[in-house]
Write an enzyme that holds these catalytic residues in place. Structure first.
Site, PDB file in Angstrom:
ATOM      1  N   CYS A 137       0.818  -1.224   0.000  1.00  0.00           N
ATOM      2  CA  CYS A 137       0.000   0.000   0.000  1.00  0.00           C
ATOM      3  C   CYS A 137       0.846   1.265   0.000  1.00  0.00           C
ATOM      4  O   CYS A 137       0.338   2.344  -0.278  1.00  0.00           O
ATOM      5  CB  CYS A 137      -0.938   0.015   1.202  1.00  0.00           C
ATOM      6  SG  CYS A 137      -2.179  -1.248   1.086  1.00  0.00           S
ATOM      7  N   HIS A 186      -9.847  10.645 -10.804  1.00  0.00           N
ATOM      8  CA  HIS A 186      -8.606  10.620 -11.595  1.00  0.00           C
ATOM      9  C   HIS A 186      -7.526  11.538 -11.025  1.00  0.00           C
ATOM     10  O   HIS A 186      -6.716  12.081 -11.769  1.00  0.00           O
ATOM     11  CB  HIS A 186      -8.887  10.924 -13.076  1.00  0.00           C
ATOM     12  CG  HIS A 186      -9.515   9.759 -13.773  1.00  0.00           C
ATOM     13  ND1 HIS A 186     -10.812   9.376 -13.535  1.00  0.00           N
ATOM     14  CD2 HIS A 186      -9.013   8.884 -14.667  1.00  0.00           C
ATOM     15  CE1 HIS A 186     -11.084   8.303 -14.270  1.00  0.00           C
ATOM     16  NE2 HIS A 186     -10.011   7.977 -14.960  1.00  0.00           N
ATOM     17  N   GLU A 235     -13.059   0.400  -0.947  1.00  0.00           N
ATOM     18  CA  GLU A 235     -11.869   0.483  -1.796  1.00  0.00           C
ATOM     19  C   GLU A 235     -11.669  -0.794  -2.595  1.00  0.00           C
ATOM     20  O   GLU A 235     -10.862  -0.838  -3.509  1.00  0.00           O
ATOM     21  CB  GLU A 235     -10.628   0.917  -1.017  1.00  0.00           C
ATOM     22  CG  GLU A 235     -10.044  -0.061  -0.059  1.00  0.00           C
ATOM     23  CD  GLU A 235      -8.659   0.404   0.420  1.00  0.00           C
ATOM     24  OE1 GLU A 235      -8.519   1.567   0.821  1.00  0.00           O
ATOM     25  OE2 GLU A 235      -7.732  -0.416   0.368  1.00  0.00           O
TER      26      GLU A 235
END
Ligand SMILES: [Zn+2]
Length: 124
Positions: free
Chosen positions: A23, A67, A112
Site C-alpha cells: 500500500c 482521476h 476500496e
C-alpha cells in the site's frame, strides 16, 4: 427517522505512508461511495429529499477527486489519503451541502475493493 442512500464511484491513485507493504507503493482504486442523508420528517411531497439533489451533491464532490493523485489533493496534504480520511472528507463536504436542505448526513461509506469498506459516522 428516514434515510436516503446514494451510491456513486470514482477512480483515483494514492500511496499510504507508514502502513507497510504494497500500500506504500503508488496504486489505484475504483472507489465506491455510499452517502446517507437522514431526517426525522418528510417534506410536504412525502419524500425525505429528491434523490437527484443528493446524487448531484455527491457527484460534485467526487468529480473533484476523480482521476487524481490523492496525496497531492489539497485536502490531504500532510495526511494519508486513506479510505478513512477520504470518507471523512466526503462526509464533511456532504454535510455542507445537506445543511442547506436542512438534512443531516448519517454516514459515508467508502469501498476500496469489493470486500473492504470504511464508514465514517459522526458522534452526536
Ligand atoms: Zn489503496
Amino acid at each position: 427517522m428516514y434515510e436516503v442512500t446514494i451510491i456513486k464511484s470514482f477512480s483515483a491513485a494514492h500511496m499510504l505512508m507508514a502502513v507497510g507493504g504494497k500500500c506504500e507503493e503508488l496504486h489505484g482504486h475504483n472507489f465506491k461511495v455510499e452517502a446517507t442523508v437522514t431526517a426525522e420528517n418528510l417534506n410536504s411531497s412525502g419524500i425525505l429529499v429528491d434523490f437527484r439533489n443528493v446524487k448531484e451533491w455527491l457527484q460534485e464532490i467526487l468529480d473533484k477527486l476523480d482521476h487524481k493523485h490523492l496525496n497531492e489533493f489539497p485536502s490531504f496534504l500532510g495526511k494519508n489519503p486513506s479510505s478513512e480520511n477520504i470518507a471523512l472528507y466526503i462526509y464533511n463536504e456532504m454535510k455542507l451541502k445537506a445543511r442547506q436542505a436542512e438534512l443531516k448526513v448519517a454516514r459515508v461509506k467508502v469501498w476500496e475493493s469489493e470486500n473492504a469498506a470504511v464508514t465514517y459516522i459522526e458522534n452526536d
